[in-house]
Each structure stands twice: as C-alpha cells, then as structure tokens.
Motif scaffolding. Sequence first.
Motif, PDB file in Angstrom:
ATOM      1  N   ASP A 154       0.829  -1.207   0.000  1.00 14.40           N
ATOM      2  CA  ASP A 154       0.000   0.000   0.000  1.00 14.40           C
ATOM      3  C   ASP A 154       0.868   1.265   0.000  1.00 14.40           C
ATOM      4  OD1 ASP A 154      -2.435  -1.356  -0.072  1.00 14.40           O
ATOM      5  OD2 ASP A 154      -2.520  -1.538   2.105  1.00 14.40           O
ATOM      6  N   ASN A 155       1.909   1.261   0.815  1.00 11.59           N
ATOM      7  CA  ASN A 155       2.822   2.411   0.823  1.00 11.59           C
ATOM      8  C   ASN A 155       3.529   2.562  -0.519  1.00 11.59           C
ATOM      9  OD1 ASN A 155       2.232   3.255   3.392  1.00 11.59           O
ATOM     10  ND2 ASN A 155       3.954   2.222   4.357  1.00 11.59           N
ATOM     11  N   TRP A 156       3.918   1.447  -1.102  1.00  8.11           N
ATOM     12  CA  TRP A 156       4.578   1.454  -2.416  1.00  8.11           C
ATOM     13  C   TRP A 156       3.711   2.152  -3.450  1.00  8.11           C
ATOM     14  CZ3 TRP A 156       3.398  -2.401  -6.542  1.00  8.11           C
ATOM     15  CH2 TRP A 156       4.307  -2.367  -7.605  1.00  8.11           C
ATOM     16  N   GLN A 157       2.424   1.809  -3.468  1.00  7.16           N
ATOM     17  CA  GLN A 157       1.542   2.419  -4.452  1.00  7.16           C
ATOM     18  C   GLN A 157       1.331   3.902  -4.175  1.00  7.16           C
ATOM     19  OE1 GLN A 157      -2.040   0.234  -5.271  1.00  7.16           O
ATOM     20  NE2 GLN A 157      -0.884  -1.131  -6.592  1.00  7.16           N
ATOM     21  N   ARG A 158       1.212   4.275  -2.896  1.00 14.10           N
ATOM     22  CA  ARG A 158       1.051   5.703  -2.571  1.00 14.10           C
ATOM     23  C   ARG A 158       2.262   6.511  -3.028  1.00 14.10           C
ATOM     24  NH1 ARG A 158      -0.397   3.528   2.650  1.00 14.10           N
ATOM     25  NH2 ARG A 158      -2.661   3.321   2.826  1.00 14.10           N
ATOM     26  N   ILE A 159       3.450   5.987  -2.751  1.00 15.72           N
ATOM     27  CA  ILE A 159       4.671   6.692  -3.144  1.00 15.72           C
ATOM     28  C   ILE A 159       4.756   6.818  -4.659  1.00 15.72           C
ATOM     29  CG2 ILE A 159       7.201   6.568  -3.160  1.00 15.72           C
ATOM     30  CD1 ILE A 159       6.981   5.175  -0.405  1.00 15.72           C
ATOM     31  N   CYS A 160       4.387   5.759  -5.361  1.00 18.52           N
ATOM     32  CA  CYS A 160       4.449   5.793  -6.829  1.00 18.52           C
ATOM     33  C   CYS A 160       3.485   6.829  -7.395  1.00 18.52           C
ATOM     34  CB  CYS A 160       4.124   4.418  -7.396  1.00 18.52           C
ATOM     35  SG  CYS A 160       5.354   3.187  -6.972  1.00 18.52           S
ATOM     36  N   GLN A 161       2.309   6.935  -6.795  1.00 17.16           N
ATOM     37  CA  GLN A 161       1.355   7.947  -7.236  1.00 17.16           C
ATOM     38  C   GLN A 161       1.926   9.351  -7.045  1.00 17.16           C
ATOM     39  OE1 GLN A 161      -2.231   6.091  -5.136  1.00 17.16           O
ATOM     40  NE2 GLN A 161      -3.184   7.079  -6.899  1.00 17.16           N
ATOM     41  N   VAL A 162       2.569   9.566  -5.903  1.00 16.70           N
ATOM     42  CA  VAL A 162       3.176  10.868  -5.634  1.00 16.70           C
ATOM     43  C   VAL A 162       4.294  11.167  -6.625  1.00 16.70           C
ATOM     44  CG1 VAL A 162       4.509  12.206  -3.965  1.00 16.70           C
ATOM     45  CG2 VAL A 162       2.532  10.888  -3.207  1.00 16.70           C
ATOM     46  N   ARG A 163       5.152  10.184  -6.899  1.00 17.35           N
ATOM     47  CA  ARG A 163       6.244  10.405  -7.844  1.00 17.35           C
ATOM     48  C   ARG A 163       5.698  10.763  -9.229  1.00 17.35           C
ATOM     49  NH1 ARG A 163       8.044  11.113  -3.975  1.00 17.35           N
ATOM     50  NH2 ARG A 163       9.372   9.821  -2.652  1.00 17.35           N
ATOM     51  N   ALA A 164       4.607  10.099  -9.643  1.00 19.13           N
ATOM     52  CA  ALA A 164       3.995  10.412 -10.930  1.00 19.13           C
ATOM     53  C   ALA A 164       3.422  11.816 -10.920  1.00 19.13           C
ATOM     54  CB  ALA A 164       2.904   9.393 -11.244  1.00 19.13           C
ATOM     55  N   LEU A 165       2.699  12.162  -9.859  1.00 17.76           N
ATOM     56  CA  LEU A 165       2.026  13.456  -9.782  1.00 17.76           C
ATOM     57  C   LEU A 165       3.009  14.610  -9.683  1.00 17.76           C
ATOM     58  CD1 LEU A 165      -0.565  15.129  -9.458  1.00 17.76           C
ATOM     59  CD2 LEU A 165      -0.462  14.643  -6.998  1.00 17.76           C
ATOM     60  N   GLU A 166       4.011  14.484  -8.804  1.00 15.73           N
ATOM     61  CA  GLU A 166       4.891  15.626  -8.572  1.00 15.73           C
ATOM     62  C   GLU A 166       5.833  15.887  -9.743  1.00 15.73           C
ATOM     63  OE1 GLU A 166       6.952  14.694  -4.987  1.00 15.73           O
ATOM     64  OE2 GLU A 166       8.088  13.017  -5.847  1.00 15.73           O
ATOM     65  N   ASN A 167       6.069  14.853 -10.559  1.00 13.50           N
ATOM     66  CA  ASN A 167       6.947  15.019 -11.724  1.00 13.50           C
ATOM     67  C   ASN A 167       6.197  14.983 -13.053  1.00 13.50           C
ATOM     68  OD1 ASN A 167       9.634  15.123 -10.382  1.00 13.50           O
ATOM     69  ND2 ASN A 167       8.955  13.129  -9.620  1.00 13.50           N
ATOM     70  N   GLN A 168       4.893  14.779 -12.981  1.00 10.67           N
ATOM     71  CA  GLN A 168       4.016  14.838 -14.145  1.00 10.67           C
ATOM     72  C   GLN A 168       4.507  13.928 -15.267  1.00 10.67           C
ATOM     73  OE1 GLN A 168       4.491  19.130 -14.230  1.00 10.67           O
ATOM     74  NE2 GLN A 168       2.365  19.415 -13.626  1.00 10.67           N
ATOM     75  N   GLN A 169       4.691  12.657 -14.898  1.00 10.53           N
ATOM     76  CA  GLN A 169       5.107  11.654 -15.866  1.00 10.53           C
ATOM     77  C   GLN A 169       4.521  10.301 -15.474  1.00 10.53           C
ATOM     78  OE1 GLN A 169       9.394  11.545 -15.797  1.00 10.53           O
ATOM     79  NE2 GLN A 169       9.486  11.263 -13.598  1.00 10.53           N
ATOM     80  N   TYR A 170       4.500   9.376 -16.413  1.00 12.14           N
ATOM     81  CA  TYR A 170       4.006   8.030 -16.114  1.00 12.14           C
ATOM     82  C   TYR A 170       5.005   7.276 -15.248  1.00 12.14           C
ATOM     83  CZ  TYR A 170       0.074   8.114 -19.411  1.00 12.14           C
ATOM     84  OH  TYR A 170      -1.104   8.397 -20.058  1.00 12.14           O
ATOM     85  N   MET A 171       4.469   6.474 -14.332  1.00  5.95           N
ATOM     86  CA  MET A 171       5.270   5.536 -13.542  1.00  5.95           C
ATOM     87  C   MET A 171       4.733   4.135 -13.812  1.00  5.95           C
ATOM     88  SD  MET A 171       7.568   7.181 -11.567  1.00  5.95           S
ATOM     89  CE  MET A 171       7.853   6.167 -10.120  1.00  5.95           C
ATOM     90  N   VAL A 172       5.590   3.254 -14.295  1.00  7.48           N
ATOM     91  CA  VAL A 172       5.223   1.859 -14.547  1.00  7.48           C
ATOM     92  C   VAL A 172       5.870   1.010 -13.456  1.00  7.48           C
ATOM     93  CG1 VAL A 172       5.389  -0.081 -16.146  1.00  7.48           C
ATOM     94  CG2 VAL A 172       4.997   2.240 -17.012  1.00  7.48           C
ATOM     95  N   MET A 173       5.032   0.445 -12.593  1.00 13.93           N
ATOM     96  CA  MET A 173       5.497  -0.258 -11.397  1.00 13.93           C
ATOM     97  C   MET A 173       5.241  -1.749 -11.544  1.00 13.93           C
ATOM     98  SD  MET A 173       6.159   2.656 -10.154  1.00 13.93           S
ATOM     99  CE  MET A 173       6.959   1.947  -8.725  1.00 13.93           C
ATOM    100  N   MET A 174       6.308  -2.541 -11.469  1.00  8.32           N
ATOM    101  CA  MET A 174       6.190  -3.990 -11.619  1.00  8.32           C
ATOM    102  C   MET A 174       6.600  -4.681 -10.326  1.00  8.32           C
ATOM    103  SD  MET A 174       5.041  -5.303 -14.276  1.00  8.32           S
ATOM    104  CE  MET A 174       5.513  -6.879 -13.607  1.00  8.32           C
TER     105      MET A 174
END
Length: 270
Positions: free
Chosen positions: A180-200
Amino acid sequence: MRHQLSLSLIQSGCCELDIDQQWCALEEMLCIAAGQGSEWAVFPELCNLPLDFSLAVNLVQEEELVVCRLKNLAKRYNIWLTGSFGVRDRASGKMRNRLYCLDPQGELRARYDKIHQIRRVNEQQYFVAGEHLVICQTPWGRVGFAICYDIHFPNMFREYALNGTRLIIVPSAIRQHRVDNWQRICQVRALENQQYMVMMSSCGQSEHGGDFSSLAGRSSIMTPRGERLVEAATSSEIVTQTIDLSLVEKARDEYPVLAATAGPLATRFF
C-alpha cells in the motif's frame, strides 16, 4: 515522436532454484503479451533468481548469458523489453541488480544498476550499488529507469523529469506489508513530476525467498496526474494497457511545476 504505447506488465511468480524453468515461464508470459499486440513488456525485479540472496549468489549467471537470452527474446517476439536481472560482478564476487532495456531488433539500449540498497535485508552485502541515472531515447521519447527501493528518493525522479523523461519504469519485488505504501509513493512520484510511472512486482509465495518470501503483485501504471490507470491482481498475470504519453505534456502545460523548479538551495540556521 509517438504518443500511444501498448505496454504489458509481466507479473510473474517468484523464482525458485530452477533458473532454466523460470526463464521458460518468463518466455511463456512474454509470448502471450506479444500475441496481445504489446509493444513493450516489463518484468519484475531480480526475476531470474530466488530472493534469498545467500542462495542467489551461488546461482547467479554471467552477464553475457543473461544479455544473450534477452536479446533473443526481444528479437523473437519483436518487442521492447525491460526488467531487472541478477548478474555476477566478477571484480567483487558479488552480484549486480541490473535493469536491461532492449529494442525489438535485440539491441541493448540501456543498462541501469540499482542505486539505493535496503540495508535492513543486507543488500549491500550481496550487491554492488549503481552510481548513475540512465535515460533511454525511444520512439516515445525519453524513458528513465529505477528499481524498487529507489522510489523512496524523490530527487532521483525530479532529476529524470528535468531531463525530459515522459515515462519511468520501476521493476520491483514488493512484500505484502509494504504494497500500500509502495503504491502511494508511486502515485506521488507520478504526480509531482508529471510523468508516467510503470510499477512492476513479482507475486506469490516462495520457499527460497528469504526476507521476500511473500510478494504482493498489484503491479500498476500511474498517470502524470497521479491517477492509477491499471492495477494487476495478487497472482501471476499479464496486464496489457495502452497509455497516451501526450498526457505528460498536457499536465506540464496545465500546471508547469518543473519550469518553476529552483536551483540548489542554501539553508540558513537560526
């Protein structure tokens, strides 16, 4: 520059002691993804080794063998291919947690070593850390790379964005209690840098996983607006999704955070 990209999340099960069997399983999933029309397939972190590092260090393969296999797979299925693989570091006797990116002609386009190591599970004892960010120029623009624990270090992703990346690919091995924390952090990284994050992430239970004996799956794609576009389940599966990379420029034009980024800041103490 192309904007539409059909991308597959290859959410494989954990690798056990039979390395050849794992390679066969990865190829079977890749074959399915290619049949779905995928242009780019992404494998999880260290998908060719058991995650008990004390076992992996005795099973790890030479880089030449791993790269040869990946080149053959990319050419055979006419697909861009990215994933994290364990390879032997001859100089140190340790391993490298190394991401490879290959194009459909089987050419090695990028190679990235995991920079940030999890000391609580002694990664530094078994792996040589990377030192450089890596960007690959593709038909869809610039793509950056990270591996798992790297997501906790936001400056890394801001540096990528400031250098024009539209997409970051992050192979991972996420434990159940961290997902759950992993997904929250990934969402933040995508939002704050305005780019796609592909998480595997890999998934399932492993008899030879050490500290990583129970992995969560739930691989995801986050949009430049911080939205979860797609999420895999908790079992082995292939998720193929088309993403629109023009959303990167739209998000950056609508709210130009990157253009307003200040240079190095001095700190004053009172």
